[in-house]
Design a protein around this motif. Structure first.
Motif, mmCIF file in Angstrom:
data_model
loop_
_atom_site.group_PDB
_atom_site.id
_atom_site.type_symbol
_atom_site.label_atom_id
_atom_site.label_comp_id
_atom_site.label_asym_id
_atom_site.label_seq_id
_atom_site.Cartn_x
_atom_site.Cartn_y
_atom_site.Cartn_z
ATOM 1 N N PRO A 109 0.825 -1.207 0.000
ATOM 2 C CA PRO A 109 0.000 0.000 0.000
ATOM 3 C C PRO A 109 0.856 1.252 0.000
ATOM 4 N N GLY A 110 0.190 2.404 -0.118
ATOM 5 C CA GLY A 110 0.892 3.676 -0.115
ATOM 6 C C GLY A 110 1.590 3.952 1.208
ATOM 7 N N LYS A 111 2.545 4.870 1.170
ATOM 8 C CA LYS A 111 3.311 5.246 2.357
ATOM 9 C C LYS A 111 3.398 6.770 2.439
ATOM 10 N N MET A 112 3.726 7.253 3.619
ATOM 11 C CA MET A 112 3.878 8.692 3.792
ATOM 12 C C MET A 112 5.026 9.202 2.923
ATOM 13 N N GLY A 113 4.750 10.218 2.138
ATOM 14 C CA GLY A 113 5.783 10.791 1.293
ATOM 15 C C GLY A 113 5.224 11.888 0.419
ATOM 16 N N ALA A 114 5.978 12.955 0.236
ATOM 17 C CA ALA A 114 5.550 14.087 -0.586
ATOM 18 C C ALA A 114 6.768 14.934 -0.903
ATOM 19 N N LYS A 158 1.308 9.214 -6.626
ATOM 20 C CA LYS A 158 0.506 8.010 -6.471
ATOM 21 C C LYS A 158 1.190 7.138 -5.423
ATOM 22 N N GLY A 159 0.394 6.525 -4.565
ATOM 23 C CA GLY A 159 0.973 5.680 -3.530
ATOM 24 C C GLY A 159 1.571 6.460 -2.375
ATOM 25 N N GLY A 160 1.223 7.746 -2.248
ATOM 26 C CA GLY A 160 1.753 8.541 -1.145
ATOM 27 C C GLY A 160 0.652 9.312 -0.439
ATOM 28 N N TYR A 161 0.940 9.781 0.763
ATOM 29 C CA TYR A 161 0.013 10.646 1.486
ATOM 30 C C TYR A 161 0.844 11.525 2.414
ATOM 31 N N GLU A 299 -14.832 3.455 -10.267
ATOM 32 C CA GLU A 299 -14.298 4.317 -9.217
ATOM 33 C C GLU A 299 -13.494 3.509 -8.213
ATOM 34 N N VAL A 300 -13.945 2.289 -7.926
ATOM 35 C CA VAL A 300 -13.201 1.403 -7.030
ATOM 36 C C VAL A 300 -11.815 1.122 -7.597
ATOM 37 N N MET A 301 -11.775 0.775 -8.879
ATOM 38 C CA MET A 301 -10.504 0.458 -9.531
ATOM 39 C C MET A 301 -9.579 1.672 -9.559
ATOM 40 N N THR A 302 -10.153 2.850 -9.815
ATOM 41 C CA THR A 302 -9.350 4.070 -9.867
ATOM 42 C C THR A 302 -8.701 4.356 -8.525
ATOM 43 N N LYS A 303 -9.459 4.205 -7.441
ATOM 44 C CA LYS A 303 -8.907 4.432 -6.109
ATOM 45 C C LYS A 303 -7.791 3.446 -5.802
ATOM 46 N N ILE A 304 -7.969 2.205 -6.210
ATOM 47 C CA ILE A 304 -6.928 1.201 -5.982
ATOM 48 C C ILE A 304 -5.672 1.571 -6.754
ATOM 49 N N GLY A 305 -5.848 1.991 -8.003
ATOM 50 C CA GLY A 305 -4.694 2.372 -8.813
ATOM 51 C C GLY A 305 -3.918 3.529 -8.224
ATOM 52 N N LEU A 306 -4.624 4.519 -7.697
ATOM 53 C CA LEU A 306 -3.958 5.672 -7.086
ATOM 54 C C LEU A 306 -3.172 5.261 -5.847
ATOM 55 N N TRP A 307 -3.775 4.397 -5.044
ATOM 56 C CA TRP A 307 -3.158 4.044 -3.766
ATOM 57 C C TRP A 307 -1.998 3.075 -3.931
ATOM 58 N N TYR A 308 -2.122 2.131 -4.871
ATOM 59 C CA TYR A 308 -1.075 1.135 -5.073
ATOM 60 C C TYR A 308 -0.168 1.487 -6.254
ATOM 61 N N ASN A 327 -9.960 -2.276 4.370
ATOM 62 C CA ASN A 327 -8.600 -1.960 4.792
ATOM 63 C C ASN A 327 -7.724 -1.700 3.575
ATOM 64 N N ARG A 328 -7.076 -0.543 3.545
ATOM 65 C CA ARG A 328 -6.208 -0.262 2.393
ATOM 66 C C ARG A 328 -4.727 -0.344 2.749
ATOM 67 N N ASN A 329 -4.417 -0.858 3.937
ATOM 68 C CA ASN A 329 -3.024 -1.023 4.342
ATOM 69 C C ASN A 329 -2.610 -2.484 4.307
ATOM 70 N N VAL A 330 -2.979 -3.162 3.234
ATOM 71 C CA VAL A 330 -2.646 -4.575 3.054
ATOM 72 C C VAL A 330 -2.009 -4.742 1.674
ATOM 73 N N PRO A 331 -1.267 -5.845 1.439
ATOM 74 C CA PRO A 331 -0.752 -6.102 0.095
ATOM 75 C C PRO A 331 -1.886 -6.160 -0.920
#
Length: 362
Positions: A109-114, A158-161, A299-308, A327-331
């Motif tokens: 999943p995404g990690k803190m980063g900017a 993508k993959g960051g927050y 929309e579900v797929m788009t959110k997954i693509g952004l996060w992963y 849960n979006r903090n899983v493989p």
């Protein structure tokens, strides 16, 4: 290409908005800079640190050459901004995903980063909440009141927050592929920021200075409140969800809506105002969850693509919709297994993209 503002091109690349020509140019610059560095293979922490050091040394040496044109100097600065965060947040594939095998169990999943892009054009990698505090202590992030106000920008890939606190005490959470532009300090009677992507705001109350969030499609005006705005490139409407307080949203067509808690405004050419049963859940991404409320599969797929940080194929989507907190903090493979089970679909990796399988492919 060089006639364009390279900062804008790099930001478009980070946010996934660059066209093919811009992508090709940016990646060619990467190739020129990193020479024979190979980051397509899995690296240890020590190897990554060594590569980062070599890249910085390369950048430093080239910046010492004063005869470089301004455009080239700008490139080196922006290239540094891209390369290091991409290593550190771990969500980027150097070559396109269709050029390699993807092990879904290893896609995390995404990690803190900017990146913080200051008003002077300097770029700093942010990988923890302490980074901004450190920059503030060095006099880089904040300015003293009374000085000329400059605009900073924080961009998540993508993959960051990321999370930040503005000079007035307002807290902002940035989701993946999001950019916020804001002043180093707010002047008297005026608090304005500019957003692309998705963010949650907990606005510090100040009746003498309304807080205004501008996006491409609308402006949201508040005194002190909690709300979520989704305004990704390509959305037909912005979505403003009010959790607490009140806001006034104004579209680019000068249509206005005064919102109350537990409601959502879809703002485009017209404003559609709806009730949200659990408004706080819309911002569940802050707490590591996807929130789906009769959400279309696209929309579900788009959110997954952004996060992963994956490409998504939105062709031939079924009519399935998804409900619930996930849960979006899983493989990635665990998340897809859950969605497949609950939605009666099969999601496959096809030509380097997440794709809903057709009946023949299941």
């Amino acid at each position: 290409m060089m006639k364009k503002n390279f900062k804008d091109v790099i930001q478009k690349y980070l946010l996934g908005k660059a066209d093919k020509k811009e992508i090709d140019h940016v990646e060619q610059y990467y190739d020129d800079l990193q020479s024979n560095l190979d980051i397509t293979q899995e690296k240890s922490a020590a190897q990554i640190e060594e590569m980062e050091s070599r890249i910085w040394d390369n950048i430093y040496e080239q910046q010492k050459v004063r005869t470089l044109r301004r455009s080239r100097q700008a490139y080196l600065r922006w290239a540094a901004a891209i390369l290091l965060p991409l290593f550190l947040i771990g969500g980027y594939y150097w070559t396109r995903t269709h050029d390699m095998e993807i092990n879904l169990a290893e896609v995390g999943p995404g990690k803190m980063g900017a990146n913080l892009i200051t008003g002077t054009g300097q770029v700093y990698s942010l990988t923890s909440l302490e980074d901004l505090a450190k920059l503030e202590g060095e006099g880089i992030y904040r300015e003293e009141d009374g000085s000329e106000t400059t605009m900073h920008e924080i961009v998540t890939p993508k993959g960051g927050y990321y999370q930040l606190v503005l000079s007035d005490g307002t807290s902002v959470w940035l989701n993946a592929a999001t950019a916020i532009r804001f002043p180093a300090h707010f002047t008297s009677g005026k608090r304005e920021v500019f957003l692309s992507g998705e963010a949650y705001f907990d606005v510090a109350h100040d009746k003498s200075a309304p807080f205004i969030v501008h996006t491409d499609q609308q402006s949201t005006r508040v005194l002190g409140t909690k709300f979520n705005i989704t305004s990704y490139n390509g959305q037909q409407t912005d979505i403003v969800t009010l959790i607490e307080g009140s806001v006034e949203a104004t579209s680019n067509y000068n249509e206005k809506i005064l919102m109350t808690p537990g409601h959502q405004a879809h703002i485009g050419k017209q404003i559609r105002y709806t009730t949200v049963e659990n408004a706080e859940d819309v911002a569940a991404w802050r707490n590591g969850e996807f929130f789906f409320d009769n959400t279309p599969m696209g929309e579900v797929m788009t959110k997954i693509g952004l996060w992963y940080n994956l490409e998504v194929n939105l062709d031939n989507l079924p009519d399935n919709r998804l409900n619930g907190l996930v849960n979006r903090n899983v493989p990635l493979n665990k998340l897809l297994d859950l969605i497949e089970t609950t939605s009666n679909v099969k999601i496959i990796v096809k030509e380097g993209q997440l794709t809903i399988a057709t009946n023949q492919e299941k």
